[in-house]
Structure formats: C-alpha cells, structure tokens
Design a protein around this motif. Structure first.
Motif, PDB file in Angstrom:
ATOM      1  N   ASP A   1       0.829  -1.203   0.000  1.00 22.22           N
ATOM      2  CA  ASP A   1       0.000   0.000   0.000  1.00 22.22           C
ATOM      3  C   ASP A   1       0.867   1.258   0.000  1.00 22.22           C
ATOM      4  O   ASP A   1       0.497   2.274  -0.595  1.00 22.22           O
ATOM      5  N   ALA A   2       2.011   1.209   0.668  1.00 22.64           N
ATOM      6  CA  ALA A   2       2.932   2.349   0.640  1.00 22.64           C
ATOM      7  C   ALA A   2       3.445   2.569  -0.785  1.00 22.64           C
ATOM      8  O   ALA A   2       3.577   3.715  -1.236  1.00 22.64           O
ATOM      9  N   LEU A   3       3.719   1.482  -1.495  1.00 16.20           N
ATOM     10  CA  LEU A   3       4.175   1.596  -2.881  1.00 16.20           C
ATOM     11  C   LEU A   3       3.131   2.288  -3.755  1.00 16.20           C
ATOM     12  O   LEU A   3       3.482   3.033  -4.669  1.00 16.20           O
ATOM     13  N   LYS A   4       1.858   2.061  -3.473  1.00 14.11           N
ATOM     14  CA  LYS A   4       0.795   2.728  -4.233  1.00 14.11           C
ATOM     15  C   LYS A   4       0.856   4.241  -4.043  1.00 14.11           C
ATOM     16  O   LYS A   4       0.530   4.991  -4.948  1.00 14.11           O
ATOM     17  N   ARG A   5       1.300   4.687  -2.882  1.00 17.79           N
ATOM     18  CA  ARG A   5       1.395   6.117  -2.609  1.00 17.79           C
ATOM     19  C   ARG A   5       2.613   6.756  -3.273  1.00 17.79           C
ATOM     20  O   ARG A   5       2.587   7.925  -3.616  1.00 17.79           O
ATOM     21  N   PHE A   6       3.693   5.992  -3.409  1.00 13.66           N
ATOM     22  CA  PHE A   6       4.953   6.570  -3.868  1.00 13.66           C
ATOM     23  C   PHE A   6       5.356   6.154  -5.276  1.00 13.66           C
ATOM     24  O   PHE A   6       6.368   6.609  -5.778  1.00 13.66           O
ATOM     25  N   GLY A   7       4.603   5.282  -5.910  1.00 13.58           N
ATOM     26  CA  GLY A   7       4.926   4.926  -7.283  1.00 13.58           C
ATOM     27  C   GLY A   7       5.760   3.671  -7.369  1.00 13.58           C
ATOM     28  O   GLY A   7       5.343   2.612  -6.944  1.00 13.58           O
ATOM     29  N   ASN A   8       6.964   3.809  -7.900  1.00 13.68           N
ATOM     30  CA  ASN A   8       7.746   2.592  -8.167  1.00 13.68           C
ATOM     31  C   ASN A   8       8.682   2.235  -7.015  1.00 13.68           C
ATOM     32  O   ASN A   8       9.116   3.100  -6.253  1.00 13.68           O
ATOM     33  N   PRO A   9       8.998   0.953  -6.882  1.00 11.90           N
ATOM     34  CA  PRO A   9       9.850   0.487  -5.782  1.00 11.90           C
ATOM     35  C   PRO A   9      11.248   1.091  -5.801  1.00 11.90           C
ATOM     36  O   PRO A   9      11.825   1.345  -4.742  1.00 11.90           O
ATOM     37  N   SER A  10      11.791   1.358  -6.982  1.00 16.24           N
ATOM     38  CA  SER A  10      13.140   1.933  -7.059  1.00 16.24           C
ATOM     39  C   SER A  10      13.191   3.325  -6.449  1.00 16.24           C
ATOM     40  O   SER A  10      14.134   3.670  -5.732  1.00 16.24           O
ATOM     41  N   GLN A  11      12.169   4.129  -6.718  1.00 21.32           N
ATOM     42  CA  GLN A  11      12.124   5.476  -6.145  1.00 21.32           C
ATOM     43  C   GLN A  11      11.967   5.410  -4.634  1.00 21.32           C
ATOM     44  O   GLN A  11      12.609   6.142  -3.898  1.00 21.32           O
ATOM     45  N   MET A  12      11.120   4.506  -4.191  1.00 22.51           N
ATOM     46  CA  MET A  12      10.905   4.348  -2.754  1.00 22.51           C
ATOM     47  C   MET A  12      12.195   3.899  -2.071  1.00 22.51           C
ATOM     48  O   MET A  12      12.544   4.402  -0.998  1.00 22.51           O
ATOM     49  N   TRP A  13      12.922   2.991  -2.692  1.00 20.73           N
ATOM     50  CA  TRP A  13      14.198   2.520  -2.136  1.00 20.73           C
ATOM     51  C   TRP A  13      15.193   3.688  -2.066  1.00 20.73           C
ATOM     52  O   TRP A  13      15.872   3.870  -1.053  1.00 20.73           O
ATOM     53  N   ALA A  14      15.270   4.469  -3.132  1.00 20.99           N
ATOM     54  CA  ALA A  14      16.219   5.599  -3.166  1.00 20.99           C
ATOM     55  C   ALA A  14      15.885   6.610  -2.074  1.00 20.99           C
ATOM     56  O   ALA A  14      16.783   7.088  -1.366  1.00 20.99           O
TER      57      ALA A  14
ATOM     58  N   ARG B   1      14.271   6.037   0.682  1.00 17.82           N
ATOM     59  CA  ARG B   1      14.530   5.415   1.983  1.00 17.82           C
ATOM     60  C   ARG B   1      16.008   5.539   2.344  1.00 17.82           C
ATOM     61  O   ARG B   1      16.359   5.838   3.468  1.00 17.82           O
ATOM     62  N   HIS B   2      16.885   5.339   1.367  1.00 19.39           N
ATOM     63  CA  HIS B   2      18.321   5.385   1.637  1.00 19.39           C
ATOM     64  C   HIS B   2      18.876   6.807   1.666  1.00 19.39           C
ATOM     65  O   HIS B   2      20.044   6.992   2.010  1.00 19.39           O
ATOM     66  N   LYS B   3      18.052   7.775   1.333  1.00 18.60           N
ATOM     67  CA  LYS B   3      18.406   9.190   1.516  1.00 18.60           C
ATOM     68  C   LYS B   3      17.731   9.739   2.770  1.00 18.60           C
ATOM     69  O   LYS B   3      17.710  10.940   2.994  1.00 18.60           O
ATOM     70  N   ASP B   4      17.158   8.852   3.576  1.00 16.80           N
ATOM     71  CA  ASP B   4      16.440   9.195   4.807  1.00 16.80           C
ATOM     72  C   ASP B   4      15.250  10.112   4.565  1.00 16.80           C
ATOM     73  O   ASP B   4      14.898  10.916   5.413  1.00 16.80           O
ATOM     74  N   LEU B   5      14.635   9.995   3.387  1.00 15.25           N
ATOM     75  CA  LEU B   5      13.421  10.755   3.093  1.00 15.25           C
ATOM     76  C   LEU B   5      12.159   9.976   3.459  1.00 15.25           C
ATOM     77  O   LEU B   5      11.089  10.553   3.579  1.00 15.25           O
ATOM     78  N   LEU B   6      12.302   8.668   3.626  1.00 14.62           N
ATOM     79  CA  LEU B   6      11.189   7.821   4.054  1.00 14.62           C
ATOM     80  C   LEU B   6      11.569   7.124   5.355  1.00 14.62           C
ATOM     81  O   LEU B   6      12.750   6.881   5.618  1.00 14.62           O
ATOM     82  N   PRO B   7      10.574   6.772   6.169  1.00 15.83           N
ATOM     83  CA  PRO B   7      10.879   6.112   7.445  1.00 15.83           C
ATOM     84  C   PRO B   7      11.358   4.676   7.252  1.00 15.83           C
ATOM     85  O   PRO B   7      11.131   4.061   6.214  1.00 15.83           O
ATOM     86  N   VAL B   8      12.003   4.179   8.269  1.00 16.36           N
ATOM     87  CA  VAL B   8      12.423   2.774   8.290  1.00 16.36           C
ATOM     88  C   VAL B   8      11.169   1.926   8.504  1.00 16.36           C
ATOM     89  O   VAL B   8      10.355   2.235   9.374  1.00 16.36           O
ATOM     90  N   PRO B   9      10.991   0.878   7.707  1.00 11.92           N
ATOM     91  CA  PRO B   9       9.804   0.048   7.903  1.00 11.92           C
ATOM     92  C   PRO B   9       9.879  -0.761   9.196  1.00 11.92           C
ATOM     93  O   PRO B   9      10.960  -1.044   9.706  1.00 11.92           O
TER      94      PRO B   9
ATOM     95  N   ASP C   1       2.734  10.126   5.813  1.00  7.16           N
ATOM     96  CA  ASP C   1       2.063  11.388   5.533  1.00  7.16           C
ATOM     97  C   ASP C   1       3.006  12.565   5.739  1.00  7.16           C
ATOM     98  O   ASP C   1       3.031  13.508   4.938  1.00  7.16           O
ATOM     99  N   ALA C   2       3.817  12.514   6.797  1.00 13.93           N
ATOM    100  CA  ALA C   2       4.781  13.584   7.061  1.00 13.93           C
ATOM    101  C   ALA C   2       5.828  13.661   5.948  1.00 13.93           C
ATOM    102  O   ALA C   2       6.232  14.758   5.534  1.00 13.93           O
ATOM    103  N   CYS C   3       6.252  12.518   5.436  1.00  6.35           N
ATOM    104  CA  CYS C   3       7.220  12.494   4.328  1.00  6.35           C
ATOM    105  C   CYS C   3       6.634  13.123   3.073  1.00  6.35           C
ATOM    106  O   CYS C   3       7.317  13.878   2.370  1.00  6.35           O
ATOM    107  N   ILE C   4       5.385  12.820   2.795  1.00  6.73           N
ATOM    108  CA  ILE C   4       4.729  13.410   1.627  1.00  6.73           C
ATOM    109  C   ILE C   4       4.666  14.923   1.772  1.00  6.73           C
ATOM    110  O   ILE C   4       4.953  15.664   0.828  1.00  6.73           O
ATOM    111  N   GLU C   5       4.325  15.403   2.965  1.00  8.63           N
ATOM    112  CA  GLU C   5       4.269  16.847   3.204  1.00  8.63           C
ATOM    113  C   GLU C   5       5.639  17.496   3.009  1.00  8.63           C
ATOM    114  O   GLU C   5       5.742  18.578   2.433  1.00  8.63           O
TER     115      GLU C   5
END
Length: 76
Positions: free
Chosen positions: A24-37, A39-47, A62-66
């Motif tokens: 469901d998080a992937l649906k919010r952020f698009g593709n897995p590669s972008q989400m991984w990138a 995450r490793h730039k500390d723009l997304l939380p640790v799962p 939600d805070a990351c999206i903002e």
C-alpha cells in the motif's frame, strides 16, 4: 486491507498508530526503485518488520509526503 494498529507509548490512552503494508505504501509513492532511493536518503521512514513483512507508520508516510511537497514548492 492488511493495515495493522499498534499501541503508541507516546500517544494518549486509547490511541494507536496505523501501519501500512509495503504494497500500500508503494501505491502512494509509485515505483519500488524510487521508494528505495528515498529510503536510503532518509526521506522515508524505516519500515517496521512484522512476521517478515514490512509495514510503515501511516503518520510518518504522511509527514514524508508533506516534506516532499514543501521542498518542491521551495525549489520553484
């Protein structure tokens, strides 16, 4: 839906944090590669790992999206 609610020790009594499955998080952020990138730039939380599956706290997503929206506006 496979959302999970866990009690938050920092929240007042009776409140819980909603965890969103990775799918469901992937649906919010698009593709897995972008989400991984991000995450490793500390723009997304640790799962949170539960039974080998990844979940994300909804309030943190939600805070990351903002933050992403704010940075886009500031860059314009």
């Amino acid at each position: 839906m496979n959302d999970v609610n866990l009690g938050n020790p920092n929240a007042s009594a009776g409140k819980s944090r909603k965890l969103i499955p990775k799918a469901d998080a992937l649906k919010r952020f698009g593709n897995p590669s972008q989400m991984w990138a991000w995450r490793h730039k500390d723009l997304l939380p640790v799962p949170v790992k539960i039974s080998g599956r990844d979940f994300y706290p909804e309030d943190e997503l939600d805070a990351c999206i903002e933050k992403l929206i704010a940075s886009r506006v500031e860059a314009a």
